[in-house]
Design a protein around this motif. Structure first.
Motif, PDB file in Angstrom:
ATOM      1  N   PHE A   1       0.724  -1.309  -0.070  1.00  0.00           N
ATOM      2  CA  PHE A   1       0.021  -0.028  -0.058  1.00  0.00           C
ATOM      3  C   PHE A   1       0.839   1.342  -0.039  1.00  0.00           C
ATOM      4  CE2 PHE A   1      -2.118   3.459   2.138  1.00  0.00           C
ATOM      5  CZ  PHE A   1      -3.196   3.472   1.601  1.00  0.00           C
ATOM      6  N   ASP A   2       1.860   1.341   0.888  1.00  0.00           N
ATOM      7  CA  ASP A   2       2.516   2.550   1.138  1.00  0.00           C
ATOM      8  C   ASP A   2       3.533   2.871  -0.289  1.00  0.00           C
ATOM      9  OD1 ASP A   2       1.712   3.165   3.306  1.00  0.00           O
ATOM     10  OD2 ASP A   2       3.183   1.909   4.581  1.00  0.00           O
TER      11      ASP A   2
ATOM     12  N   LYS B   1      -6.058   7.885  -2.091  1.00  0.00           N
ATOM     13  CA  LYS B   1      -5.837   6.414  -2.447  1.00  0.00           C
ATOM     14  C   LYS B   1      -6.368   5.505  -1.147  1.00  0.00           C
ATOM     15  CE  LYS B   1      -1.030   5.366  -0.241  1.00  0.00           C
ATOM     16  NZ  LYS B   1       0.082   4.726  -0.787  1.00  0.00           N
ATOM     17  N   GLU B   2      -6.357   6.058   0.046  1.00  0.00           N
ATOM     18  CA  GLU B   2      -7.148   5.423   1.159  1.00  0.00           C
ATOM     19  C   GLU B   2      -8.474   5.114   0.990  1.00  0.00           C
ATOM     20  OE1 GLU B   2      -3.680   7.279   2.952  1.00  0.00           O
ATOM     21  OE2 GLU B   2      -5.105   7.898   1.584  1.00  0.00           O
ATOM     22  N   ASP B   3      -9.267   6.148   0.303  1.00  0.00           N
ATOM     23  CA  ASP B   3     -10.774   5.880  -0.018  1.00  0.00           C
ATOM     24  C   ASP B   3     -10.847   5.068  -1.046  1.00  0.00           C
ATOM     25  OD1 ASP B   3     -11.839   7.872   1.780  1.00  0.00           O
ATOM     26  OD2 ASP B   3     -10.443   9.231   0.908  1.00  0.00           O
ATOM     27  N   VAL B   4     -10.089   4.660  -1.992  1.00  0.00           N
ATOM     28  CA  VAL B   4     -10.207   3.912  -3.108  1.00  0.00           C
ATOM     29  C   VAL B   4     -10.713   2.499  -2.715  1.00  0.00           C
ATOM     30  CG1 VAL B   4      -7.935   2.754  -3.648  1.00  0.00           C
ATOM     31  CG2 VAL B   4      -9.498   3.498  -5.606  1.00  0.00           C
ATOM     32  N   LEU B   5     -10.158   2.086  -1.698  1.00  0.00           N
ATOM     33  CA  LEU B   5     -11.033   0.496  -1.207  1.00  0.00           C
ATOM     34  C   LEU B   5     -12.283   0.562  -0.641  1.00  0.00           C
ATOM     35  CD1 LEU B   5      -7.804  -1.255  -0.072  1.00  0.00           C
ATOM     36  CD2 LEU B   5      -8.821  -1.231  -2.278  1.00  0.00           C
TER      37      LEU B   5
ATOM     38  N   GLU C   1      -8.062 -10.910   0.467  1.00  0.00           N
ATOM     39  CA  GLU C   1      -6.890  -9.882   0.242  1.00  0.00           C
ATOM     40  C   GLU C   1      -7.131  -8.673   0.768  1.00  0.00           C
ATOM     41  OE1 GLU C   1      -8.267 -10.520  -4.067  1.00  0.00           O
ATOM     42  OE2 GLU C   1      -8.386 -11.484  -2.299  1.00  0.00           O
ATOM     43  N   VAL C   2      -8.255  -8.082   0.485  1.00  0.00           N
ATOM     44  CA  VAL C   2      -8.848  -6.724   0.959  1.00  0.00           C
ATOM     45  C   VAL C   2      -8.744  -6.657   2.578  1.00  0.00           C
ATOM     46  CG1 VAL C   2     -10.704  -4.981   1.144  1.00  0.00           C
ATOM     47  CG2 VAL C   2     -10.194  -6.452  -0.947  1.00  0.00           C
ATOM     48  N   MET C   3      -9.409  -7.703   2.963  1.00  0.00           N
ATOM     49  CA  MET C   3      -9.257  -7.486   4.617  1.00  0.00           C
ATOM     50  C   MET C   3      -8.019  -7.717   5.303  1.00  0.00           C
ATOM     51  SD  MET C   3     -12.800 -10.049   4.942  1.00  0.00           S
ATOM     52  CE  MET C   3     -12.764  -9.926   6.803  1.00  0.00           C
ATOM     53  N   ARG C   4      -7.099  -8.754   4.835  1.00  0.00           N
ATOM     54  CA  ARG C   4      -5.778  -8.663   5.086  1.00  0.00           C
ATOM     55  C   ARG C   4      -4.929  -7.274   4.883  1.00  0.00           C
ATOM     56  NH1 ARG C   4      -5.944 -13.608   1.892  1.00  0.00           N
ATOM     57  NH2 ARG C   4      -6.274 -15.306   3.318  1.00  0.00           N
ATOM     58  N   LEU C   5      -5.075  -6.600   3.733  1.00  0.00           N
ATOM     59  CA  LEU C   5      -4.653  -5.426   3.510  1.00  0.00           C
ATOM     60  C   LEU C   5      -4.927  -4.358   4.454  1.00  0.00           C
ATOM     61  CD1 LEU C   5      -2.709  -4.048   1.439  1.00  0.00           C
ATOM     62  CD2 LEU C   5      -4.696  -3.530   0.572  1.00  0.00           C
ATOM     63  N   VAL C   6      -6.293  -4.351   4.877  1.00  0.00           N
ATOM     64  CA  VAL C   6      -6.739  -3.264   5.640  1.00  0.00           C
ATOM     65  C   VAL C   6      -6.101  -3.506   7.280  1.00  0.00           C
ATOM     66  CG1 VAL C   6      -8.704  -2.412   7.111  1.00  0.00           C
ATOM     67  CG2 VAL C   6      -8.636  -2.926   4.580  1.00  0.00           C
ATOM     68  N   GLU C   7      -6.177  -5.036   7.511  1.00  0.00           N
ATOM     69  CA  GLU C   7      -5.505  -5.328   8.858  1.00  0.00           C
ATOM     70  C   GLU C   7      -4.269  -5.070   8.996  1.00  0.00           C
ATOM     71  OE1 GLU C   7      -6.801  -6.837  11.630  1.00  0.00           O
ATOM     72  OE2 GLU C   7      -8.793  -6.184  10.975  1.00  0.00           O
TER      73      GLU C   7
ATOM     74  N   THR D   1      -2.418  -2.637   7.465  1.00  0.00           N
ATOM     75  CA  THR D   1      -2.164  -1.170   7.200  1.00  0.00           C
ATOM     76  C   THR D   1      -2.730  -0.060   8.125  1.00  0.00           C
ATOM     77  OG1 THR D   1      -2.269  -1.740   4.720  1.00  0.00           O
ATOM     78  CG2 THR D   1      -2.075   0.397   4.984  1.00  0.00           C
ATOM     79  N   PRO D   2      -1.962   0.637   8.931  1.00  0.00           N
ATOM     80  CA  PRO D   2      -2.617   1.420   9.773  1.00  0.00           C
ATOM     81  C   PRO D   2      -3.473   2.575   9.205  1.00  0.00           C
ATOM     82  CG  PRO D   2      -0.465   0.974  10.483  1.00  0.00           C
ATOM     83  CD  PRO D   2      -0.658   0.418   8.884  1.00  0.00           C
ATOM     84  N   ALA D   3      -3.143   3.273   8.059  1.00  0.00           N
ATOM     85  CA  ALA D   3      -3.924   4.131   7.564  1.00  0.00           C
ATOM     86  C   ALA D   3      -5.231   3.614   7.043  1.00  0.00           C
ATOM     87  CB  ALA D   3      -2.912   4.741   6.089  1.00  0.00           C
ATOM     88  N   LEU D   4      -5.195   2.285   6.580  1.00  0.00           N
ATOM     89  CA  LEU D   4      -6.426   1.838   5.929  1.00  0.00           C
ATOM     90  C   LEU D   4      -7.378   1.572   7.118  1.00  0.00           C
ATOM     91  CD1 LEU D   4      -5.413  -0.193   2.948  1.00  0.00           C
ATOM     92  CD2 LEU D   4      -6.552   1.901   2.727  1.00  0.00           C
ATOM     93  N   ARG D   5      -6.754   0.999   8.166  1.00  0.00           N
ATOM     94  CA  ARG D   5      -7.653   0.965   9.510  1.00  0.00           C
ATOM     95  C   ARG D   5      -8.322   2.065  10.015  1.00  0.00           C
ATOM     96  NH1 ARG D   5      -3.343  -2.177  11.128  1.00  0.00           N
ATOM     97  NH2 ARG D   5      -2.865  -1.207  12.755  1.00  0.00           N
ATOM     98  N   ALA D   6      -7.319   3.138  10.025  1.00  0.00           N
ATOM     99  CA  ALA D   6      -8.026   4.377  10.295  1.00  0.00           C
ATOM    100  C   ALA D   6      -9.156   4.914   9.351  1.00  0.00           C
ATOM    101  CB  ALA D   6      -6.831   5.414  10.572  1.00  0.00           C
ATOM    102  N   ARG D   7      -8.909   4.888   8.125  1.00  0.00           N
ATOM    103  CA  ARG D   7      -9.969   5.014   7.322  1.00  0.00           C
ATOM    104  C   ARG D   7     -11.243   4.378   7.367  1.00  0.00           C
ATOM    105  NH1 ARG D   7      -9.598   9.054   3.259  1.00  0.00           N
ATOM    106  NH2 ARG D   7      -8.097   9.659   4.904  1.00  0.00           N
ATOM    107  N   LEU D   8     -10.908   2.935   7.644  1.00  0.00           N
ATOM    108  CA  LEU D   8     -12.151   1.992   7.829  1.00  0.00           C
ATOM    109  C   LEU D   8     -12.887   2.632   8.779  1.00  0.00           C
ATOM    110  CD1 LEU D   8     -13.779  -0.418   6.942  1.00  0.00           C
ATOM    111  CD2 LEU D   8     -12.120  -1.792   8.486  1.00  0.00           C
ATOM    112  N   LEU D   9     -12.397   3.015  10.114  1.00  0.00           N
ATOM    113  CA  LEU D   9     -13.001   3.261  11.141  1.00  0.00           C
ATOM    114  C   LEU D   9     -13.830   4.633  10.880  1.00  0.00           C
ATOM    115  CD1 LEU D   9     -10.168   2.570  13.962  1.00  0.00           C
ATOM    116  CD2 LEU D   9     -12.231   1.237  13.749  1.00  0.00           C
ATOM    117  N   GLN D  10     -13.198   5.391  10.281  1.00  0.00           N
ATOM    118  CA  GLN D  10     -13.884   6.659   9.986  1.00  0.00           C
ATOM    119  C   GLN D  10     -15.085   6.658   9.184  1.00  0.00           C
ATOM    120  OE1 GLN D  10     -11.470   9.518   7.837  1.00  0.00           O
ATOM    121  NE2 GLN D  10     -13.363  10.953   7.070  1.00  0.00           N
TER     122      GLN D  10
END
Length: 203
Positions: A29-30, A55-59, A103-109, A111-120
């Motif tokens: 991701f980074d 790019k965080e929002d694209v998923l 693979e999406v779920m693993r990627l989020v797990e 990647t801190p930036a994706l976890r933060a955006r998911l929570l938002q």
């Protein structure tokens, strides 16, 4: 009725999400830039930002629209239906449609930036759900607690699905993990978890 422009926009967003996922899982991701995603989709960087703010929002295109659509479905449920049954019915339908790519779920797990955006994004969806329940005559406190409990239920379903998916034998597809016995079905898991987690205050 949905117009051509809306259908085209959704198709382009889906294409960008697919290209981005391929790059994220291959290069990280980074390490993947907006320019990389835009180039893979055959568009300019400027065009990318017409569809996603980052790019965080694209998923999370699906999740972005989920809150509004779930709220609409809650409002359309039979008025005599209790709040927990209403949430179960609506979110059960979403679990049947949700993108379950491991693979999406693993990627989020990982990647801190994706976890933060998911929570938002999840919090934005929760606010809409609470408002929809209040619109059905549910007290604000109960609506907030019910939505929070439903969110916890979906989180549990996602984690269990991922655990059993990761534990599945690649050749046979049969699970090796404990609990649900392998490649668990998300809808069945949703039914089980909602039954287990039903809040006492809802009767």
């Amino acid at each position: 009725m949905e117009g051509l422009r809306d259908r085209t926009r959704r198709a382009v967003r889906a294409e960008l999400a697919g290209r981005a996922l391929e790059l994220f899982t291959t290069h990280g991701f980074d390490e993947t830039t907006v320019d990389d995603i835009a180039r893979a989709a055959g568009m300019s960087r400027r065009s990318f930002f017409r569809y996603f703010p980052s790019k965080e929002d694209v998923l999370f295109g699906q999740l972005e629209a989920m809150g509004e659509q779930v709220a609409e479905e809650i409002a359309a449920r039979p008025p005599q239906e209790g709040p927990w049954e209403c949430l179960h019915a609506v979110l059960r339908g979403w679990e049947a449609r949700i993108n379950t790519q491991a693979e999406v779920m693993r990627l989020v797990e990982r990647t801190p930036a994706l976890r933060a955006r998911l929570l938002q994004k999840r919090d934005e969806a929760r606010v809409r759900i609470v408002e929809a329940l209040i619109g059905r005559g549910v007290a604000a406190l109960e609506a907030d607690l019910a939505a929070a409990a439903a969110g916890a239920a979906l989180d549990t379903v996602a984690r269990e699905w991922l655990r059993t998916h990761e534990g599945a034998d690649e050749d046979t597809g049969e699970g090796t993990g404990e609990g649900t016995g392998g490649n668990a079905d998300r809808v069945e898991l949703t039914d089980r978890v909602f039954a287990m987690l039903r809040p006492a205050f809802l009767g």
